[in-house]
Write a protein that holds these residues in place. Sequence first.
Motif, PDB file in Angstrom:
ATOM      1  N   GLY A  52      46.969  34.898  34.050  1.00  0.00           N
ATOM      2  CA  GLY A  52      47.822  35.346  35.138  1.00  0.00           C
ATOM      3  C   GLY A  52      47.707  36.839  35.372  1.00  0.00           C
ATOM      4  N   PRO A  53      48.178  37.319  36.529  1.00  0.00           N
ATOM      5  CA  PRO A  53      48.076  38.743  36.861  1.00  0.00           C
ATOM      6  C   PRO A  53      48.995  39.595  35.984  1.00  0.00           C
ATOM      7  CG  PRO A  53      49.427  37.597  38.475  1.00  0.00           C
ATOM      8  CD  PRO A  53      48.835  36.545  37.596  1.00  0.00           C
ATOM      9  N   ASN A 106      43.889  38.217  32.109  1.00  0.00           N
ATOM     10  CA  ASN A 106      43.958  38.297  33.566  1.00  0.00           C
ATOM     11  C   ASN A 106      42.913  37.361  34.154  1.00  0.00           C
ATOM     12  OD1 ASN A 106      45.936  40.313  33.407  1.00  0.00           O
ATOM     13  ND2 ASN A 106      44.396  41.939  33.360  1.00  0.00           N
ATOM     14  N   PRO A 107      43.072  36.935  35.394  1.00  0.00           N
ATOM     15  CA  PRO A 107      42.056  36.054  35.992  1.00  0.00           C
ATOM     16  C   PRO A 107      40.754  36.776  36.303  1.00  0.00           C
ATOM     17  CG  PRO A 107      43.790  36.541  37.576  1.00  0.00           C
ATOM     18  CD  PRO A 107      44.248  37.091  36.266  1.00  0.00           C
ATOM     19  N   CYS A 108      40.782  38.109  36.331  1.00  0.00           N
ATOM     20  CA  CYS A 108      39.594  38.907  36.623  1.00  0.00           C
ATOM     21  C   CYS A 108      39.839  40.321  36.093  1.00  0.00           C
ATOM     22  CB  CYS A 108      39.317  38.931  38.128  1.00  0.00           C
ATOM     23  SG  CYS A 108      40.594  39.798  39.077  1.00  0.00           S
ATOM     24  N   PRO A 109      38.843  41.215  36.118  1.00  0.00           N
ATOM     25  CA  PRO A 109      39.058  42.576  35.597  1.00  0.00           C
ATOM     26  C   PRO A 109      40.221  43.322  36.239  1.00  0.00           C
ATOM     27  CG  PRO A 109      36.717  42.170  35.876  1.00  0.00           C
ATOM     28  CD  PRO A 109      37.422  40.985  36.449  1.00  0.00           C
ATOM     29  N   CYS A 110      40.399  43.192  37.542  1.00  0.00           N
ATOM     30  CA  CYS A 110      41.511  43.896  38.191  1.00  0.00           C
ATOM     31  C   CYS A 110      42.822  43.145  38.042  1.00  0.00           C
ATOM     32  CB  CYS A 110      41.212  44.146  39.668  1.00  0.00           C
ATOM     33  SG  CYS A 110      41.379  42.680  40.733  1.00  0.00           S
ATOM     34  N   GLY A 111      42.749  41.829  37.776  1.00  0.00           N
ATOM     35  CA  GLY A 111      43.936  41.030  37.518  1.00  0.00           C
ATOM     36  C   GLY A 111      44.478  40.249  38.701  1.00  0.00           C
ATOM     37  N   PHE A 135      42.615  38.145  41.031  1.00  0.00           N
ATOM     38  CA  PHE A 135      41.769  37.107  41.596  1.00  0.00           C
ATOM     39  C   PHE A 135      42.616  35.856  41.882  1.00  0.00           C
ATOM     40  CE2 PHE A 135      39.169  33.277  40.925  1.00  0.00           C
ATOM     41  CZ  PHE A 135      38.195  33.481  41.897  1.00  0.00           C
ATOM     42  N   GLY A 136      42.504  35.341  43.108  1.00  0.00           N
ATOM     43  CA  GLY A 136      43.224  34.140  43.490  1.00  0.00           C
ATOM     44  C   GLY A 136      44.677  34.358  43.837  1.00  0.00           C
ATOM     45  N   GLY A 137      45.156  35.604  43.759  1.00  0.00           N
ATOM     46  CA  GLY A 137      46.551  35.883  44.079  1.00  0.00           C
ATOM     47  C   GLY A 137      46.751  36.163  45.556  1.00  0.00           C
ATOM     48  N   SER A 138      48.018  36.189  45.972  1.00  0.00           N
ATOM     49  CA  SER A 138      48.332  36.414  47.384  1.00  0.00           C
ATOM     50  C   SER A 138      48.949  37.783  47.639  1.00  0.00           C
ATOM     51  CB  SER A 138      49.293  35.318  47.865  1.00  0.00           C
ATOM     52  OG  SER A 138      50.480  35.319  47.081  1.00  0.00           O
ATOM     53  N   LYS A 139      49.439  38.445  46.588  1.00  0.00           N
ATOM     54  CA  LYS A 139      50.132  39.720  46.791  1.00  0.00           C
ATOM     55  C   LYS A 139      49.169  40.884  46.933  1.00  0.00           C
ATOM     56  CE  LYS A 139      54.556  38.597  44.638  1.00  0.00           C
ATOM     57  NZ  LYS A 139      55.576  39.019  43.658  1.00  0.00           N
ATOM     58  N   LYS A 140      48.098  40.880  46.144  1.00  0.00           N
ATOM     59  CA  LYS A 140      47.112  41.956  46.205  1.00  0.00           C
ATOM     60  C   LYS A 140      45.721  41.358  46.306  1.00  0.00           C
ATOM     61  CE  LYS A 140      49.731  45.477  43.651  1.00  0.00           C
ATOM     62  NZ  LYS A 140      49.701  46.443  42.546  1.00  0.00           N
ATOM     63  N   LYS A 141      44.853  42.075  46.980  1.00  0.00           N
ATOM     64  CA  LYS A 141      43.487  41.598  47.169  1.00  0.00           C
ATOM     65  C   LYS A 141      42.631  41.941  45.960  1.00  0.00           C
ATOM     66  CE  LYS A 141      39.496  41.940  50.260  1.00  0.00           C
ATOM     67  NZ  LYS A 141      38.923  42.614  51.445  1.00  0.00           N
ATOM     68  N   VAL A 157      33.895  38.469  38.194  1.00  0.00           N
ATOM     69  CA  VAL A 157      34.852  37.474  37.712  1.00  0.00           C
ATOM     70  C   VAL A 157      34.197  36.553  36.691  1.00  0.00           C
ATOM     71  CG1 VAL A 157      36.280  35.497  38.365  1.00  0.00           C
ATOM     72  CG2 VAL A 157      36.234  37.533  39.816  1.00  0.00           C
ATOM     73  N   ARG A 158      32.979  36.094  37.001  1.00  0.00           N
ATOM     74  CA  ARG A 158      32.265  35.197  36.099  1.00  0.00           C
ATOM     75  C   ARG A 158      31.941  35.886  34.774  1.00  0.00           C
ATOM     76  NH1 ARG A 158      28.781  33.598  39.410  1.00  0.00           N
ATOM     77  NH2 ARG A 158      27.164  35.153  38.929  1.00  0.00           N
ATOM     78  N   ASP A 159      31.469  37.134  34.829  1.00  0.00           N
ATOM     79  CA  ASP A 159      31.139  37.866  33.605  1.00  0.00           C
ATOM     80  C   ASP A 159      32.387  38.106  32.753  1.00  0.00           C
ATOM     81  OD1 ASP A 159      28.537  37.912  34.415  1.00  0.00           O
ATOM     82  OD2 ASP A 159      28.559  39.988  35.120  1.00  0.00           O
TER      83      ASP A 159
END
Length: 519
Positions: free
Chosen positions: A225-226, A355-360, A362-368, A376-378
């Motif tokens: 999760g983010p 997190n779902p990705c390095p920035c946290g 990915f797949g969320g609606s609040k932040k891009k 994301v894959r790495d």
Amino acid sequence: MLARIMSGAVLGIEAYLVEVEVDISFGLTAFRIVGLPDGAVRESRLRIPSALENAGHEMPQKKITVNLAPADIRKDGTAFDLPMAVGVLAAYGAIPQECQSFKLEEYLLVGELNLNGEVRSIRGALSLAVMARDEGLRGIILPQENAAEAAVVSDIEVIGVRHLKEVTAYIRGELALEPAVAELRPADDLAPGYRVDFSEVAGQESVKRALEVAAAGGHNVLLIGPPGSGKSMLAKRIPTILPGMTFEEALETTKIYSVTGQLGSDEGLILRRPFRGPHHTISDVGLVGGGSGMPRPGEVSLAHNGVLFLDEVPEFRRNALEVMRQPLEDGCVTISRSLMTLNYPANIMLIAAMNPCPCGYFGGSKKKCDCGQEKVRDYRNRISGPLLDRIDIHVEVPAVPYRKLKAAGQGETSAAIQARVQRAREVQRARFAGGSTYANSQMRPSELRAHCKIDAAGHDLMEMVVDRLGMSARAYDRILKVARTVADLEGKANIEASHIAEAIQYRSMDRGLGEANAA
């Protein structure tokens, strides 16, 4: 003259008997210690003379030889100071080896000595007390700071001392010392209250349900999760819904903390399930144990019978994560050295968070999310497939909307959830009675075939999902185990298609990777 004192040493978390033989004879003044002593044991010949003199005794100016038997096992630590000092006194007749009400050979002696004769605490007192009882000794004389933990052991006298003078006076019969007594709770009241509660978590009902299933079956969990979604908050409250510790579990967990020196001086048994949350910079040795000299338990063993929480799990060193595979599969850590092999228990519930990705986002609606598919894959591939397969439940932890945040503190309490978990565990205890398996997560292949039979609808659902996602055989087994736990929580004897469907929903990492690759 020769004196023989009973002492002990700890190997792993178990203790073994060591006979301290002290011989004083004519010859050049010398103090020799044999029997594979390490540096700390050899330095005893410098501490003991000062301790004896400051306790009102003379150090004999003769040839003193101390043998630590068995001589083929390396001895480490400072717990031999006290038995060697008492052995010197007994060898030259300053104290009797046997009197009307006391026999020195019936007691185990352990303790470190200061230069002024004070007796300092040691590690592994609980294991030493258990060994003394099993060897048929009458009692154990040890530092006062360790008396509370040793007193947990029944059928043995635990004599806590603060100074060498007390020891000699007690042996001579000049001082009466009352054995320490442990204040134990009844066997059904070994679960004290916690300072945190699940009712404090706002929203996240689906995640709470997943964690209830995990606690009921002893399953490992990955939370995705983010930042700020409550992953750490949820993880820290998992011990509050686990079943209370049995006396045997409490004793084994306390042994581990005792040998590492992390048990408080006024603490007897550890009654709460451990929660360990090491930082991602930890080494593989710090995580699973080892080190130079005598190998020590790592965080995995310190979490034995409790929860190990790995926050930001992709940030952990690859080596550290990979060495987790054996303890997750076997429930123990095996550390091999040229002269020994040690096994430390590591029966843990692993809670990993990421997190779902390095920035946290990915797949969320609040932040891009600006990471891109490759990043994301790495990022997700930092957790190897074999390790991921050993985690039964993968669950997404979404950001909490404001309308649910304002309702914090109004959710279901940990006590209510724990009651359901306890009932499910009782079903499993009856199911696996007479064997070593205690929870669904530990089922072996033969037990899976016996207790996880599914109907035609369940087979069709499993076939569709396994073929579509390309799951491994281990992942298939994990789904069956989780489905069995869901059925236990609902009080159902047979696994139904709905239970399998819920278990499949707890493999979000498998589905997420497929979605990321298809993006």
